[in-house]
Design an enzyme around this catalytic site. Structure first.
Site, PDB file in Angstrom:
ATOM      1  N   GLU A  53       1.069  94.506 145.661  1.00  0.00           N
ATOM      2  CA  GLU A  53       0.420  93.874 146.812  1.00  0.00           C
ATOM      3  C   GLU A  53       0.816  94.536 148.139  1.00  0.00           C
ATOM      4  O   GLU A  53      -0.025  94.687 149.022  1.00  0.00           O
ATOM      5  CB  GLU A  53       0.792  92.380 146.898  1.00  0.00           C
ATOM      6  CG  GLU A  53       0.480  91.577 145.649  1.00  0.00           C
ATOM      7  CD  GLU A  53       1.677  91.516 144.697  1.00  0.00           C
ATOM      8  OE1 GLU A  53       1.525  90.886 143.641  1.00  0.00           O
ATOM      9  OE2 GLU A  53       2.733  92.098 145.025  1.00  0.00           O
ATOM     10  N   ASP A 107       4.026  93.812 137.401  1.00  0.00           N
ATOM     11  CA  ASP A 107       4.407  93.060 138.596  1.00  0.00           C
ATOM     12  C   ASP A 107       4.090  93.871 139.856  1.00  0.00           C
ATOM     13  O   ASP A 107       3.936  95.091 139.810  1.00  0.00           O
ATOM     14  CB  ASP A 107       5.905  92.751 138.525  1.00  0.00           C
ATOM     15  CG  ASP A 107       6.296  91.523 139.323  1.00  0.00           C
ATOM     16  OD1 ASP A 107       5.439  90.964 140.028  1.00  0.00           O
ATOM     17  OD2 ASP A 107       7.470  91.106 139.223  1.00  0.00           O
ATOM     18  N   ASP A 164       5.382  83.612 142.383  1.00  0.00           N
ATOM     19  CA  ASP A 164       6.677  82.973 142.618  1.00  0.00           C
ATOM     20  C   ASP A 164       6.511  81.557 143.162  1.00  0.00           C
ATOM     21  O   ASP A 164       6.318  81.346 144.364  1.00  0.00           O
ATOM     22  CB  ASP A 164       7.500  83.816 143.589  1.00  0.00           C
ATOM     23  CG  ASP A 164       7.809  85.193 143.030  1.00  0.00           C
ATOM     24  OD1 ASP A 164       7.591  85.400 141.818  1.00  0.00           O
ATOM     25  OD2 ASP A 164       8.248  86.067 143.801  1.00  0.00           O
TER      26      ASP A 164
END
Length: 770
Positions: free
Chosen positions: A416, A413, A479
């Site tokens: 970014e 995960d 998400d």
């Protein structure tokens, strides 16, 4: 980025200098270099006090042209760089008066000297052009430099790709900043920015810059696709091919083809969800509940709170919730499950690992030597510096401990929000590292999994990516919200990503944020289990189907078993992806490039080359979809319909528009409880609507992707001739729609409601009379 004020004026403070003509040409065997002054040269005096651009053309592989242009070449070489195919091939360039021509494969380039212009062809078809303003050096208000390129955007030309983008599928009219950000699925931001786009005119463009690339797609100059970068140099590749599939294949040959994921990863993944309360008892309850309800499950994923709060990542189990993780993992694996753990590349200050990493120089630093820290996500967290080989080894060692414990995969995960006010161990440019960080992060984890588990056992579940990230599958859409609108935007993101070279894609079934209605959850289940990879995951609520309603249990069971039975077909498609780069989930344009209707479809897709999927995205159960020309068979009902038009029908939760293309052979497995079984044993080759004079073929592999056999069928009048190469394997051929046949030269004939079945053993050549 916009540099002009309408068509006539330049924005205040900017000076644009573009190539006017080609003053000189240097031709070497593998390189053409053009020298182009930025004003018209009428006499010798005009050669003074004017900038000039150098434009270099070369090719590293057939049908791919590299264009590199610069204003000033001096300066230190910047790192990092994308991992693209190196080396140059001969061009056979010819320079005549006023023109330079050369070829790479079937891509031909014509350079006009006066005025400056470059035209790219595939055979005799014009792909795109660089007009005189198409290469420019621009000086900004603060004397900063930019390089800008423009390519012609033809009438009816559509642009696709640029990574996983949730904005409209066709990118025309959009400003796209290629800069990884954690913006969810409901904004113009993207977790996976790929400065590569595909045109329906039959070419692709890769802008070979890891830093931010600013795209204006028919949005500043409406007849141009424009891209610009800061600095004195710009480099891009024009990628051609005989079809859009070949263009995409050439792109992945240039930047790397996806690895083949393990078969078990295609089964259903279930997670703890994110901020929910969970411990070993909760996990067992979920898994036992799936077993009791006969819902096939392949992977159980532990999200963030398998570690203690405020300590992500410490790579240590929270022993309060999971007192004996080693024995727990062993028990779960005895139930046939694979185990996935959430990780990220950040080390919170409270983590016992923070001081160790900081002292050894494994974290990103400020210019003054301090560790770079902030509180966004985890208090005081630092970021692992993957340009430091020792930091990579250290990070891998923490993951290896978990692999030794029995963990099979990691959800990689984040990656970014990477700062640019930092110093890297190897001196990399922080702006170039911002996007590239995702590549290095996932490469470190994926390579470890390959080393420890084997080449075809490695799989991550990644959110961030950059160019080349397709080599490290799988990626998921980030998400999303529990709404039909978010379901649609997720699909747009997946379609765009697949046209950016990525072979595999998933999404959070039912939406990540909030909790779906039972209606939405059941519709999303069908979509999710007809994607390459399928995961039940949420934020603040659990995603086990019985919490929605009992019908959700039946829907989940139905589509999970359906997907498992399709695994011989899906895994064969994945083997093709590993070889060619053609994605498993395909926008309609890839298969139907000659049908203009297919060029804009963003609510349906092809799963492999034969299956059309149109998820239902409304509470009325209404499926609205387009079938291209030909005869299509609904996979579940076996109803045959003519294509070439739009359809509108209502569906219950056990169905959706799911059609098999004519002249297809689907390899269907004899198991539906698991996704990892020998796909070549007792396989059924289902033949759909084989048209007169047409040939259909397919192949099967074992569970590791090794070739085990193939089948070819051709129809002429009332006869079908079939050849198989299946060694000593037992298999069946099912002729859909033919409830009876006159004869077959080999095998045992059976009749069924779906069609005539012929049972065979070993390689055969048989003739069937209908």
């Amino acid at each position: 980025m916009k540099f002009t004020d309408g068509f006539w004026l330049t924005r205040e403070g900017f000076d644009i200098h573009h190539a006017h003509n080609v003053r000189d040409v240097s031709i070497k065997d593998k390189m053409v270099t053009l020298y182009a002054p930025c004003k018209e040269i009428r006499h010798r005096g005009d050669t003074l006090n004017t900038p000039s651009l150098t434009i270099q053309l070369s090719s590293s592989m057939e049908n791919v042209i590299r264009v590199r242009a610069w204003h000033h070449k001096g300066g230190v070489s910047q790192t990092p760089n994308f991992d693209v195919k190196q080396g140059l091939i001969p061009l056979g360039a010819v320079n005549t008066k006023g023109e330079t021509n050369f070829k790479s494969g079937d891509v031909r380039v014509e350079v006009s000297h006066e005025p400056f212009k470059i035209t790219f062809y595939h055979d005799d078809q014009v792909l795109t052009k660089v007009d005189p303003k198409g290469v420019a050096w621009i000086q900004g208000p603060e004397k900063e430099s930019y390089m800008r390129s423009q390519l012609n955007l033809g009438v009816g030309e559509n642009i696709y790709g640029l990574g996983e983008r949730f904005t409209p599928y066709v990118k025309n009219g959009q400003l796209v900043e290629s800069w990884n950000e954690d913006g969810g699925t409901s904004s113009e931001q993207s977790y996976k920015n790929i400065p590569f786009y595909l045109s329906n005119k039959g070419y692709g463009v890769l802008v070979n810059h890891p830093e931010n690339v600013s795209f204006e797609i028919g949005s500043e100059a409406v007849s141009k696709t424009q891209f610009s970068v800061e600095g004195e140099m710009i480099e891009y590749y024009i990628i051609g091919g005989s079809s859009l599939k070949e263009v995409l294949s050439n792109y992945t040959q240039l930047t790397g083809t996806p690895a083949l994921p393990p078969a078990w990863s295609y089964g259903l993944w279930l997670t703890t969800s994110f901020t929910t309360d969970y411990n070993e008892e909760t996990v067992n309850h979920f898994i036992d509940g799936m077993v009791e309800r006969d819902i096939p499950l392949s992977v159980f994923h532990f999200d963030c709170f398998w570690m203690k709060e405020f300590e992500w990542c410490n790579f240590a189990w929270d022993r309060d919730a999971f007192p004996e993780p080693e024995t727990m993992i062993k028990r779960l694996k005895e139930k046939g499950l694979k185990i996935s753990l959430w990780i990220n590349p950040y080390i919170a200050e409270k983590s016992p690992l923070f001081e160790e990493a900081a002292n050894k120089g494994y974290l990103l630093k400020k210019a003054n030597g301090d560790v770079w820290q902030w509180d966004l996500w985890q208090a005081g967290m630092g970021i692992v510096d993957f340009t430091n080989p020792s930091a990579c080894d250290w990070y891998r060692s923490k993951l290896k401990t978990l692999l030794d414990m029995g963990v099979d995969s990691f959800k990689t995960d984040f990656g970014e929000r990477i700062p640019t006010d930092v110093v890297y161990y190897d001196g990399s440019n922080p702006k170039r590292m911002h996007n590239f960080y995702a590549y290095q992060y996932n490469q470190v984890v994926f390579d470890l999994l390959e080393e420890e588990r084997g080449k075809r056992e490695a799989v991550v579940f990644a959110r961030s990516a950059s160019v080349g990230g397709q080599k490290f599958p799988v990626h998921w859409g980030g998400d999303c919200n529990a709404t039909y609108e978010s379901m649609a935007e997720s699909l747009r993101g997946g379609l765009s990503l697949s046209l950016s070279g990525f072979g595999y894609w998933s999404h959070d079934i039912g939406g990540f944020e909030s909790t779906a209605t039972p209606d939405l959850f059941k519709r999303w289940i069908a979509f999710g289990l007809l994607s390459s990879h399928s995961r039940l995951h949420g934020s603040s609520s659990y995603r086990v189907p019985w919490l929605f309603d009992e019908e959700a249990v039946e829907v989940t069971k139905h589509f999970s078993k359906l997907k498992n039975s399709l695994m011989p077909y899906l895994y064969g498609t994945s083997v093709e992806n590993n070889q060619t780069g053609i994605p498993v989930m395909r926008p309609m344009i890839l298969e139907f490039a000659d049908d203009p209707n297919a060029h804009v479809l963003d609510r349906q897709y092809m799963l492999g080359g034969s299956l059309l999927v149109a998820p239902i995205m409304n509470e009325y159960g209404l499926g609205t979809y387009y079938l291209p020309h030909g005869r299509w068979t609904h996979l579940l009902t076996k109803e045959v319909v003519e294509g070439g038009s739009w359809k509108k029908e209502n569906y219950d939760y056990m169905s959706l528009p799911l059609y098999v293309r004519e002249n297809s052979i689907l390899a269907i497995g004899d198991q539906n409880r698991r996704s990892d079984y020998d796909f070549s044993k007792n396989v059924t080759f289902e033949i759909y609507e084989l048209q007169d004079g047409q040939e259909a073929s397919t192949f099967v592999t074992d569970v590791d992707g090794n070739y085990k056999g193939d089948i070819k069928a051709i129809k002429k009048d009332n006869k079908i001739t079939i050849e198989t190469n299946m060694e000593d394997l037992a298999y069946s051929i099912l002729l859909n729609g033919y409830k009876a046949i006159s004869s077959a030269s080999a095998g045992e004939i059976e009749t069924s409601s779906n069609g005539a079945r012929i049972r065979l053993q070993g390689s055969q050549k048989l003739e069937i009379v209908l």
